[in-house]
Design a protein around this motif. Structure first.
Motif, short mmCIF file in Angstrom:
data_model
loop_
_atom_site.label_atom_id
_atom_site.label_comp_id
_atom_site.label_asym_id
_atom_site.label_seq_id
_atom_site.Cartn_x
_atom_site.Cartn_y
_atom_site.Cartn_z
N ASP A 65 -11.34 -2.78 8.97
CA ASP A 65 -10.49 -3.76 8.28
C ASP A 65 -9.65 -4.56 9.29
O ASP A 65 -9.44 -4.12 10.42
N GLU A 66 -9.18 -5.68 8.83
CA GLU A 66 -8.14 -6.45 9.51
C GLU A 66 -8.35 -6.58 11.02
O GLU A 66 -7.51 -6.15 11.81
N TRP B 243 -13.70 0.32 5.28
CA TRP B 243 -13.00 -0.58 4.34
C TRP B 243 -13.93 -1.74 3.99
O TRP B 243 -14.92 -1.99 4.70
N TRP C 211 -10.54 -1.95 -0.91
CA TRP C 211 -9.06 -1.94 -0.90
C TRP C 211 -8.47 -3.28 -1.28
O TRP C 211 -7.40 -3.36 -1.84
N TYR D 262 -2.04 1.79 -3.77
CA TYR D 262 -1.32 1.86 -2.50
C TYR D 262 0.04 2.51 -2.75
O TYR D 262 0.98 1.88 -3.24
N TRP E 105 0.09 4.93 3.10
CA TRP E 105 0.35 4.29 4.40
C TRP E 105 1.79 4.59 4.76
O TRP E 105 2.67 4.57 3.89
C1 ACM Z 1 -5.91 -1.66 4.75
O1 ACM Z 1 -4.96 -1.54 3.97
N1 ACM Z 1 -5.81 -2.46 5.78
C2 ACM Z 1 -7.14 -0.94 4.55
#
Ligand code: ACM
Length: 529
Positions: free
Chosen positions: A324-325, A374, A391, A416, A466
């Motif tokens: 991801d990202e 992801w 996600w 989340y 997280w």
């Molecule tokens: C994510 O929240 N970047 C998987």
């Protein structure tokens, strides 16, 4: 006199309305009157060696709660009897409680373990406190036939942002088991910290596992605590945690992030990034970092070596590789990356990311494991057995299912658990968002966009903790519970039985058990619709 007392007693028990504050709600529950009372003469028996650990766990609970020297023995005629029933699916069980006998049937130890969790929830709340109960240990009569709706019922803990000691990780696993969750996704690497010992790359633990300081307050405040933060799990500790989870029928999926969220790696091994000369530090700011791994041969060799050590530690089939990202700025500006794009005949940096993931996918698959990532990993084509974790809403998951990939739905707007669960004015600091218990509970994994055939690829759901704003297990529990119980019920119980009012009522009745477990849960839901 004796007779009158006896009649009074029978009359009283007959009138007593049994309640069953079970979470997750079993598939079939037939109420009954009366109860089973644990006495000195109560015996625990099991017919099959698979059930021995579960039967012993029950005996331990009863020993702690009573004065009875009860133990589990091989038997077919105990008053609490575990028996094998090969016609049941692996995670299923039946539990019959009558005034004379408790009968548990399962095919495997796993089903029996879930029966035990249900049985404990039916006992007085203090059973969870591990101390002697004043008064009788009674269990309401009932007839339960139970099995889960989904095979993947997961929670993720991010130990990259904050390191959680082994005991805290075990506590997280303990609570998952109580509510029949079966997958612990362990997010082990981040820009802000690398947390797993890799023997071949010692700098990952000496350098990448420590950051200079951590953010205080919200990101917008730009304040720091000035205190180094670090920690990592040795390979022995990892094995210990995996064995611990396995004893509770929980599979552990490790996540090793790539190519983004890798600043901590680059702080120790800058040669795997944009420029071997650039001095990078393990990140102290939260957010998405521009420094990412480069698709160099040396980087792949590094990642394959890391994954080889990781795969040896985790017996499960899935290896999560993040994906991801990953910002593309550095790849855009890099001569090396641009040349590679040309050489491979790729269209752009996004296709380069796909190339990156596909190479890792091939490697993981060649080792007999399955890749999980992801939803960004979907962009460039994957091995047929790769699984996708959706996600950014459910769109990626829907697309993956349509491409015949298995999918775990973990949409940020529902799962989340770092989001606020009530008005931020009344809450400790969190990342943002607004995710009440009822919103979590309202998620329906069987999406209308999917045909019945496609929907079979949705193997389950996961909620993610997280930890940018969560530095210890007590606060992690506050954010996780009771919202993880919504995840537990949505993943386990039938679609037809879903009813938030009923869930909330059962949860309210179950709170004394959570108190006995000393779960630091949020009470915000009590004053929410
Ligand atoms: C994510 O929240 N970047 C998987």
């Amino acid at each position: 006199m004796k007779v009158i007392l006896f009649l009074l007693f029978v009359g009283f028990t007959a009138l007593a309305q049994n309640t069953y504050n079970l979470i997750p709600l079993p598939k079939e529950l037939t109420p009954a009157e009366g109860q089973f009372v644990i006495k000195k003469s109560t015996s625990i028996g099991y017919s099959h060696a698979d059930f021995a650990p579960v039967a012993s766990l029950l005996a331990e609970h009863i020993q702690h709660a009573s004065t009875f020297p009860i133990s589990a023995k091989v038997s077919t005629a105990a008053t609490i009897q575990f028996s094998q029933n090969n016609s049941l699916p692996e995670e299923a069980y039946t539990l019959q409680v009558s005034s004379k006998k408790i009968s548990i049937q399962a095919k495997t130890g796993k089903g029996a373990f879930y029966a035990l969790q249900t049985l404990l929830q039916l006992m007085p709340a203090q059973i969870y406190a591990g101390t002697q109960i004043t008064g009788a240990i009674s269990i309401p009569n009932v007839n339960i036939k139970d099995e889960p709706r989904f095979s993947y019922r997961g929670l993720m803990l991010d130990v990259g942002r904050y390191y959680f000691p082994v005991e805290s990780v075990k506590r997280f696993i303990d609570l998952m088991a109580v509510y029949k969750m079966n997958t612990f996704h362990w997010h082990l690497t981040e820009d802000q910290g690398w947390r797993i010992e890799i023997k071949k790359y010692p700098l990952l633990t000496s350098i990448s596992s420590v950051r200079k300081e951590s953010m205080l307050g919200h990101y917008r405040d730009q304040k720091y605590d000035g205190k180094p933060h670090g920690g990592f799990y040795t390979q022995e500790q990892v094995k210990d945690i995996v064995a611990y989870a396995t004893s509770k029928y929980i599979q552990v999926i490790p996540e090793i992030e790539m190519p983004g969220h890798s600043t901590a790696v680059l702080a120790a091994y800058p040669q795997f990034g944009s420029n071997g000369d650039k001095i990078l530090q393990v990140k102290t700011k939260w957010g998405v970092a521009e420094d990412v791994l480069f698709p160099r041969e040396e980087t792949f060799e590094f990642l394959e070596n890391v994954l080889t050590e990781v795969m040896a530690l985790f017996p499960g089939q899935y290896i999560h590789i993040g994906g991801d990202e990953c910002p593309k700025t550095q790849w855009k500006e890099s001569r090396f990356c641009q040349d590679l794009i040309k050489k491979l005949g790729l269209k752009d940096e996004h296709e380069l990311q796909s190339y990156f993931i596909r190479r890792i996918d091939k490697f993981v698959t060649s080792k007999g494991k399955k890749l999980l990532g992801w939803d960004e990993i979907l962009e460039g084509g994957l091995s047929p057995n790769a699984m996708v974790m959706s996600w950014r809403g459910t769109k990626g998951g829907v697309e993956a299912a349509k491409q015949n990939h298995d999918v775990v739905m973990s949409p940020n707007s529902y799962f989340y658990l770092d989001y606020y669960q009530a008005d931020p004015k009344t809450e400790p600091i969190a990342i943002g968002g607004n995710l009440t218990l009822s919103k979590c509970y309202s998620f329906e994994p069987n999406l209308p966009e999917l045909t019945a055939e496609e929907a079979k690829h949705v193997v389950g759901i996961q909620a993610n903790v997280w930890t940018e704003y969560i530095s210890n297990i007590a606060y992690a529990e506050y954010m996780t519970y009771p919202r993880a119980l919504a995840l537990s019920e949505v993943s386990w119980s039938t679609k037809e039985s879903k009813n938030y009012t009923d869930f909330k009522k059962r949860l309210t009745g179950h709170l004394p058990s959570m108190d006995a477990m000393k779960i630091n849960y949020s009470k915000a839901f009590l004053s929410q619709p």
